[in-house]
Design an enzyme around this catalytic site. Structure first.
Site, PDB file in Angstrom:
ATOM      1  N   LYS A  14       0.820  -1.225   0.000  1.00  0.00           N
ATOM      2  CA  LYS A  14       0.000   0.000   0.000  1.00  0.00           C
ATOM      3  C   LYS A  14       0.849   1.268   0.000  1.00  0.00           C
ATOM      4  O   LYS A  14       0.459   2.264  -0.581  1.00  0.00           O
ATOM      5  CB  LYS A  14      -1.016  -0.001   1.144  1.00  0.00           C
ATOM      6  CG  LYS A  14      -0.427   0.154   2.514  1.00  0.00           C
ATOM      7  CD  LYS A  14      -1.485   0.025   3.593  1.00  0.00           C
ATOM      8  CE  LYS A  14      -0.861  -0.185   4.956  1.00  0.00           C
ATOM      9  NZ  LYS A  14      -0.004   0.906   5.442  1.00  0.00           N
ATOM     10  N   ARG A  89      -7.263   3.207  10.983  1.00  0.00           N
ATOM     11  CA  ARG A  89      -6.811   1.843  11.235  1.00  0.00           C
ATOM     12  C   ARG A  89      -7.814   1.069  12.085  1.00  0.00           C
ATOM     13  O   ARG A  89      -7.612  -0.101  12.343  1.00  0.00           O
ATOM     14  CB  ARG A  89      -5.522   2.010  12.012  1.00  0.00           C
ATOM     15  CG  ARG A  89      -4.426   1.026  11.925  1.00  0.00           C
ATOM     16  CD  ARG A  89      -3.707   0.903  10.650  1.00  0.00           C
ATOM     17  NE  ARG A  89      -2.402   0.342  10.870  1.00  0.00           N
ATOM     18  CZ  ARG A  89      -1.302   0.764  10.274  1.00  0.00           C
ATOM     19  NH1 ARG A  89      -1.350   1.749   9.402  1.00  0.00           N
ATOM     20  NH2 ARG A  89      -0.166   0.171  10.500  1.00  0.00           N
ATOM     21  N   ARG A 128      11.370  -7.783   3.175  1.00  0.00           N
ATOM     22  CA  ARG A 128      11.681  -6.390   3.507  1.00  0.00           C
ATOM     23  C   ARG A 128      12.504  -6.318   4.795  1.00  0.00           C
ATOM     24  O   ARG A 128      13.404  -5.487   4.916  1.00  0.00           O
ATOM     25  CB  ARG A 128      10.375  -5.590   3.671  1.00  0.00           C
ATOM     26  CG  ARG A 128      10.611  -4.116   3.924  1.00  0.00           C
ATOM     27  CD  ARG A 128       9.336  -3.322   3.869  1.00  0.00           C
ATOM     28  NE  ARG A 128       8.562  -3.469   5.075  1.00  0.00           N
ATOM     29  CZ  ARG A 128       7.321  -3.005   5.235  1.00  0.00           C
ATOM     30  NH1 ARG A 128       6.706  -2.405   4.239  1.00  0.00           N
ATOM     31  NH2 ARG A 128       6.690  -3.155   6.368  1.00  0.00           N
ATOM     32  N   ARG A 134      13.989  -3.175   9.388  1.00  0.00           N
ATOM     33  CA  ARG A 134      13.079  -2.394  10.231  1.00  0.00           C
ATOM     34  C   ARG A 134      12.825  -3.130  11.536  1.00  0.00           C
ATOM     35  O   ARG A 134      12.602  -4.335  11.549  1.00  0.00           O
ATOM     36  CB  ARG A 134      11.744  -2.187   9.492  1.00  0.00           C
ATOM     37  CG  ARG A 134      11.674  -0.854   8.795  1.00  0.00           C
ATOM     38  CD  ARG A 134      10.455  -0.730   7.939  1.00  0.00           C
ATOM     39  NE  ARG A 134       9.206  -0.882   8.691  1.00  0.00           N
ATOM     40  CZ  ARG A 134       8.024  -0.548   8.184  1.00  0.00           C
ATOM     41  NH1 ARG A 134       7.945  -0.039   6.975  1.00  0.00           N
ATOM     42  NH2 ARG A 134       6.941  -0.722   8.892  1.00  0.00           N
ATOM     43  N   ARG A 145       1.284  -7.536  13.962  1.00  0.00           N
ATOM     44  CA  ARG A 145       0.712  -6.505  13.091  1.00  0.00           C
ATOM     45  C   ARG A 145      -0.395  -7.080  12.207  1.00  0.00           C
ATOM     46  O   ARG A 145      -1.421  -6.447  11.983  1.00  0.00           O
ATOM     47  CB  ARG A 145       1.806  -5.861  12.241  1.00  0.00           C
ATOM     48  CG  ARG A 145       2.779  -5.069  13.113  1.00  0.00           C
ATOM     49  CD  ARG A 145       4.048  -4.753  12.376  1.00  0.00           C
ATOM     50  NE  ARG A 145       3.901  -3.601  11.521  1.00  0.00           N
ATOM     51  CZ  ARG A 145       4.542  -3.429  10.374  1.00  0.00           C
ATOM     52  NH1 ARG A 145       5.354  -4.349   9.933  1.00  0.00           N
ATOM     53  NH2 ARG A 145       4.372  -2.339   9.686  1.00  0.00           N
TER      54      ARG A 145
HETATM   55  P1  AMP Z   1       2.641   1.335   8.767  1.00  0.00           P
HETATM   56  O1  AMP Z   1       3.880   1.771   8.086  1.00  0.00           O
HETATM   57  O2  AMP Z   1       1.383   1.923   8.188  1.00  0.00           O
HETATM   58  O3  AMP Z   1       2.537  -0.150   8.889  1.00  0.00           O
HETATM   59  O4  AMP Z   1       2.716   1.910  10.261  1.00  0.00           O
HETATM   60  C1  AMP Z   1       3.803   1.569  11.118  1.00  0.00           C
HETATM   61  C2  AMP Z   1       3.372   1.672  12.563  1.00  0.00           C
HETATM   62  O5  AMP Z   1       2.963   3.012  12.864  1.00  0.00           O
HETATM   63  C3  AMP Z   1       2.178   0.812  12.959  1.00  0.00           C
HETATM   64  O6  AMP Z   1       2.532  -0.524  13.256  1.00  0.00           O
HETATM   65  C4  AMP Z   1       1.666   1.560  14.185  1.00  0.00           C
HETATM   66  O7  AMP Z   1       2.484   1.323  15.314  1.00  0.00           O
HETATM   67  C5  AMP Z   1       1.862   3.010  13.772  1.00  0.00           C
HETATM   68  N1  AMP Z   1       0.679   3.535  13.061  1.00  0.00           N
HETATM   69  C6  AMP Z   1       0.591   3.884  11.747  1.00  0.00           C
HETATM   70  N2  AMP Z   1      -0.636   4.320  11.439  1.00  0.00           N
HETATM   71  C7  AMP Z   1      -1.369   4.235  12.573  1.00  0.00           C
HETATM   72  C8  AMP Z   1      -2.715   4.505  12.908  1.00  0.00           C
HETATM   73  N3  AMP Z   1      -3.593   4.965  11.993  1.00  0.00           N
HETATM   74  N4  AMP Z   1      -3.119   4.293  14.189  1.00  0.00           N
HETATM   75  C9  AMP Z   1      -2.265   3.849  15.130  1.00  0.00           C
HETATM   76  N5  AMP Z   1      -0.983   3.538  14.878  1.00  0.00           N
HETATM   77  C10 AMP Z   1      -0.528   3.727  13.608  1.00  0.00           C
END
Ligand code: AMP
Length: 197
Positions: A14, A89, A128, A134, A145
């Site tokens: 995404k 989310r 990744r 990461r 996750r």
């Molecule tokens: P992502 O790159 O979108 O997978 O986001 C990485 C991390 O950021 C997630 O595992 C959460 O810890 C935090 N995060 C990102 N977006 C949100 C959201 N909308 N609500 C809460 N935590 C978020």
């Protein structure tokens, strides 16, 4: 004036597709994950507050995330549209975004769901992890996750489907194929591209 969300499990691509689609429609791609990671890298107060939560693969509080999104969407480059990647989310965040947009007399045009089988997501995330190292790409955190995605995030898709906003896109294929599928779905809604990709 194009306002989009892109939703999919970690490893669905995404982030990559979000940037491509945003470019095609001439709008900023706003990733809450990127905002949080940048804050952690900078060692800012926000970064210090969220580091442990992100490293564990858990969700940052709705309150803090909502504040970050409202601040970002209030910047000038998002006045004429945006693509949000990774927000909302959960159902509470859907309500918070609704309230914010209603306050500005705005609404979403479409919600793109990138559909990728669980095995494929895990394979991509593991790759990744090896490439980028990461902290939230270890096997245990990946499992956390994906479980959070299924429990908290997948239910938001039903809300947007009911509103007639959901475009479910097959997320398996080449990057270009998937971008073309998304653009075709958005154009079928009458949304107009700003540039060719
Ligand atoms: P992502 O790159 O979108 O997978 O986001 C990485 C991390 O950021 C997630 O595992 C959460 O810890 C935090 N995060 C990102 N977006 C949100 C959201 N909308 N609500 C809460 N935590 C978020």
């Amino acid at each position: 004036m194009t306002r989009l969300l892109i939703v999919g499990p970690q490893g669905s691509g995404k982030g990559t597709q979000g940037v491509r689609i945003a470019q095609a429609f001439g709008i900023p791609a706003i990733s809450t994950g990127d905002v949080f990671r940048a804050a952690v890298a900078d060692g800012s107060p926000l970064g210090k507050q969220v580091k442990a939560v992100i490293d564990a693969g858990s969700l940052v509080s709705d309150e803090l995330t909502g504040a970050v999104v409202r601040e970002r969407l209030s910047q000038q480059d998002a006045a004429d549209g945006f693509l949000l990647d990774g927000y909302p989310r959960n159902i509470a965040q859907v309500g918070n975004l609704d309230e914010f947009l209603e306050g500005r007399q705005e609404s979403l045009d479409a919600v793109i769901e990138l559909d990728v089988p669980r095995d494929e997501s895990i394979a991509r995330l593991t790759r990744r992890a090896a490439e980028q190292g990461r902290a939230d790409d270890t096997e245990e955190v990946i499992a956390n996750r994906l479980a959070i995605y299924e429990r908290e995030t997948a239910p938001i898709l039903e809300v947007y489907r009911t509103r007639g906003l959901l475009d479910r896109i097959d997320g398996v294929g080449s990057l270009d194929e998937i971008t073309a599928r998304i653009i075709a779905a958005l154009e079928a809604r009458g949304l107009v591209r700003a540039a060719t990709v």
